[in-house]
Scaffold this motif. Structure first.
Motif, mmCIF file in Angstrom:
data_model
loop_
_atom_site.group_PDB
_atom_site.id
_atom_site.type_symbol
_atom_site.label_atom_id
_atom_site.label_comp_id
_atom_site.label_asym_id
_atom_site.label_seq_id
_atom_site.Cartn_x
_atom_site.Cartn_y
_atom_site.Cartn_z
ATOM 1 N N CYS A 1 0.839 -1.201 0.000
ATOM 2 C CA CYS A 1 0.000 0.000 0.000
ATOM 3 C C CYS A 1 0.876 1.253 0.000
ATOM 4 N N ALA A 2 0.254 2.381 -0.314
ATOM 5 C CA ALA A 2 0.991 3.643 -0.356
ATOM 6 C C ALA A 2 1.589 3.983 1.003
ATOM 7 N N ARG A 3 0.903 3.621 2.084
ATOM 8 C CA ARG A 3 1.367 3.957 3.429
ATOM 9 C C ARG A 3 2.027 2.775 4.135
ATOM 10 N N SER A 4 2.320 1.718 3.408
ATOM 11 C CA SER A 4 2.957 0.550 4.025
ATOM 12 C C SER A 4 4.337 0.915 4.556
ATOM 13 N N VAL A 5 4.653 0.415 5.748
ATOM 14 C CA VAL A 5 5.983 0.571 6.329
ATOM 15 C C VAL A 5 6.784 -0.703 6.115
ATOM 16 N N ALA A 6 6.190 -1.846 6.426
ATOM 17 C CA ALA A 6 6.827 -3.147 6.215
ATOM 18 C C ALA A 6 6.148 -3.845 5.038
ATOM 19 N N GLY A 7 6.778 -4.923 4.559
ATOM 20 C CA GLY A 7 6.152 -5.748 3.538
ATOM 21 C C GLY A 7 6.148 -5.184 2.144
ATOM 22 N N ARG A 8 7.065 -4.282 1.846
ATOM 23 C CA ARG A 8 7.140 -3.765 0.477
ATOM 24 C C ARG A 8 7.943 -4.691 -0.434
ATOM 25 N N GLU A 9 8.856 -5.456 0.164
ATOM 26 C CA GLU A 9 9.687 -6.386 -0.594
ATOM 27 C C GLU A 9 9.170 -7.809 -0.383
ATOM 28 N N PRO A 10 9.541 -8.747 -1.262
ATOM 29 C CA PRO A 10 9.109 -10.140 -1.067
ATOM 30 C C PRO A 10 9.523 -10.662 0.308
ATOM 31 N N LEU A 11 8.662 -11.452 0.910
ATOM 32 C CA LEU A 11 8.963 -12.029 2.218
ATOM 33 C C LEU A 11 10.129 -13.005 2.081
ATOM 34 N N ARG A 12 11.074 -12.915 2.993
ATOM 35 C CA ARG A 12 12.279 -13.736 2.902
ATOM 36 C C ARG A 12 11.973 -15.205 3.176
ATOM 37 N N PRO A 13 12.683 -16.122 2.488
ATOM 38 C CA PRO A 13 12.395 -17.557 2.651
ATOM 39 C C PRO A 13 12.450 -18.035 4.099
ATOM 40 N N ALA A 14 13.429 -17.551 4.871
ATOM 41 C CA ALA A 14 13.529 -17.994 6.262
ATOM 42 C C ALA A 14 12.312 -17.547 7.067
ATOM 43 N N ARG A 15 11.848 -16.331 6.812
ATOM 44 C CA ARG A 15 10.654 -15.844 7.505
ATOM 45 C C ARG A 15 9.416 -16.634 7.067
ATOM 46 N N LEU A 16 9.327 -16.906 5.768
ATOM 47 C CA LEU A 16 8.195 -17.692 5.273
ATOM 48 C C LEU A 16 8.141 -19.054 5.947
ATOM 49 N N ALA A 17 9.299 -19.709 6.056
ATOM 50 C CA ALA A 17 9.342 -21.026 6.699
ATOM 51 C C ALA A 17 8.884 -20.932 8.151
ATOM 52 N N ARG A 18 9.316 -19.886 8.843
ATOM 53 C CA ARG A 18 8.907 -19.709 10.244
ATOM 54 C C ARG A 18 7.399 -19.503 10.346
ATOM 55 N N TRP A 19 6.852 -18.625 9.497
ATOM 56 C CA TRP A 19 5.419 -18.339 9.579
ATOM 57 C C TRP A 19 4.585 -19.551 9.198
ATOM 58 N N ARG A 20 5.059 -20.339 8.244
ATOM 59 C CA ARG A 20 4.322 -21.555 7.891
ATOM 60 C C ARG A 20 4.329 -22.544 9.048
ATOM 61 N N ARG A 21 5.452 -22.641 9.756
ATOM 62 C CA ARG A 21 5.507 -23.528 10.927
ATOM 63 C C ARG A 21 4.548 -23.037 12.012
ATOM 64 N N LEU A 22 4.523 -21.715 12.244
ATOM 65 C CA LEU A 22 3.595 -21.169 13.235
ATOM 66 C C LEU A 22 2.143 -21.447 12.837
ATOM 67 N N ALA A 23 1.846 -21.337 11.542
ATOM 68 C CA ALA A 23 0.483 -21.612 11.075
ATOM 69 C C ALA A 23 0.124 -23.077 11.301
ATOM 70 N N TRP A 24 1.050 -23.991 11.013
ATOM 71 C CA TRP A 24 0.797 -25.415 11.240
ATOM 72 C C TRP A 24 0.502 -25.671 12.713
ATOM 73 N N GLU A 25 1.334 -25.111 13.592
ATOM 74 C CA GLU A 25 1.150 -25.347 15.026
ATOM 75 C C GLU A 25 -0.198 -24.801 15.503
ATOM 76 N N ALA A 26 -0.568 -23.622 15.004
ATOM 77 C CA ALA A 26 -1.857 -23.047 15.389
ATOM 78 C C ALA A 26 -3.010 -23.915 14.892
ATOM 79 N N CYS A 27 -2.902 -24.415 13.666
ATOM 80 C CA CYS A 27 -3.963 -25.255 13.109
ATOM 81 C C CYS A 27 -4.097 -26.564 13.877
ATOM 82 N N GLN A 28 -2.975 -27.151 14.267
ATOM 83 C CA GLN A 28 -3.030 -28.389 15.042
ATOM 84 C C GLN A 28 -3.746 -28.161 16.368
ATOM 85 N N GLN A 29 -3.468 -27.033 17.008
ATOM 86 C CA GLN A 29 -4.068 -26.764 18.307
ATOM 87 C C GLN A 29 -5.559 -26.476 18.198
ATOM 88 N N CYS A 30 -5.965 -25.745 17.152
ATOM 89 C CA CYS A 30 -7.375 -25.353 17.049
ATOM 90 C C CYS A 30 -8.188 -26.304 16.166
#
Length: 249
Positions: free
Chosen positions: A108-137
């Motif tokens: 977005c025009a007012r975006s501070v973060a997330g203007r560049e592609p998400l880094r692979p290491a961060r993507l892997a971390r967020w996908r793991r967090l999503a898996w753990e959250a899905c397993q719990q709920c």
């Protein structure tokens, strides 16, 4: 729904006894899974799963593959400005808990973060967090997290066939707009702190996005999108007489 664990890759289809990965064994010990409790093993988003029992050793006893049922979720795409730092963790976890199907970073025009592609290491971390959250709920369909931030018009193009809402404090209540009781696919567009710029609001209107409000207060990025997704799922759950979510111990 029975307890399940994501595995990638899943066990060999012919295996009847299988050496469990160390991470899975840690989960089983932490949850005090007993020999009488059956749980499921599946690949993320898979249509079938393997029933399993654990007797306390390093191996699991596996049953034949069974269909993997899921609650009646509404397909929700969340196109959202990206929050900074640990707040992005909260966004991903809450989106997984509210059964978001796909998370698309919005540039977005007012975006501070997330203007560049998400880094692979961060993507892997967020996908793991999503898996753990899905397993719990007990959500067997973790969200797909896209790496490439898109401007508004391109993000809307990816949402073809969905009813699109622009989250806006001045808009009519989202629940009122979701008065239908079917599982119509939707796309939710959440702007950065400071909101969408005037030119983006005009563009959104020209693209057919409907303004939708979430209440009288201003919400952070990591709260607004998941709250809107929860309201979308609540309408579907009510129509199918599914119980509302509750916290489990």
């Amino acid at each position: 729904m029975r307890r399940f664990f994501f595995l990638e890759p899943p066990p060999d289809p012919e295996a009847r006894r299988w050496p469990a990965p160390p991470d899975l064994l840690r989960h089983l010990r932490a949850l005090r899974i007993g020999p009488a409790e059956e749980f499921l093993l599946l690949a993320p988003g898979a249509a079938a799963a393997r029933p399993a029992h654990w007797s306390g050793g390093r191996e699991l006893e596996l049953g034949p593959e069974v269909p993997m049922s899921a609650p009646a979720f509404r397909p929700v795409l969340l196109a959202t400005a990206w929050p900074k730092g640990a707040r992005a963790d909260q966004l991903v976890v809450r989106a997984a808990e509210t059964a978001v199907e796909r998370i698309l970073p919005l540039r977005c025009a007012r975006s501070v973060a997330g203007r560049e592609p998400l880094r692979p290491a961060r993507l892997a971390r967020w996908r793991r967090l999503a898996w753990e959250a899905c397993q719990q709920c007990r959500n067997p369909r973790p969200p797909v997290l896209e790496a490439e931030p898109l401007p508004l018009a391109e993000a809307v193009a990816t949402a073809a066939g969905r009813r699109c809402f622009l989250l806006d404090p001045a808009g009519p209540p989202l629940l009122d707009l979701l008065a239908d009781t079917n599982a119509e696919p939707v796309a939710l567009f959440c702007g950065p702190e400071g909101g969408f710029a005037p030119a983006e609001r005009e563009e959104a209107a020209s693209l057919g996005l409907e303004p939708a409000g979430l209440g009288p207060t201003l919400l952070r990025i990591e709260a607004a999108g998941p709250l809107a997704a929860a309201l979308c799922q609540h309408r579907v759950a009510a129509a199918h007489n599914q119980p509302c979510s509750r916290k489990e111990t």
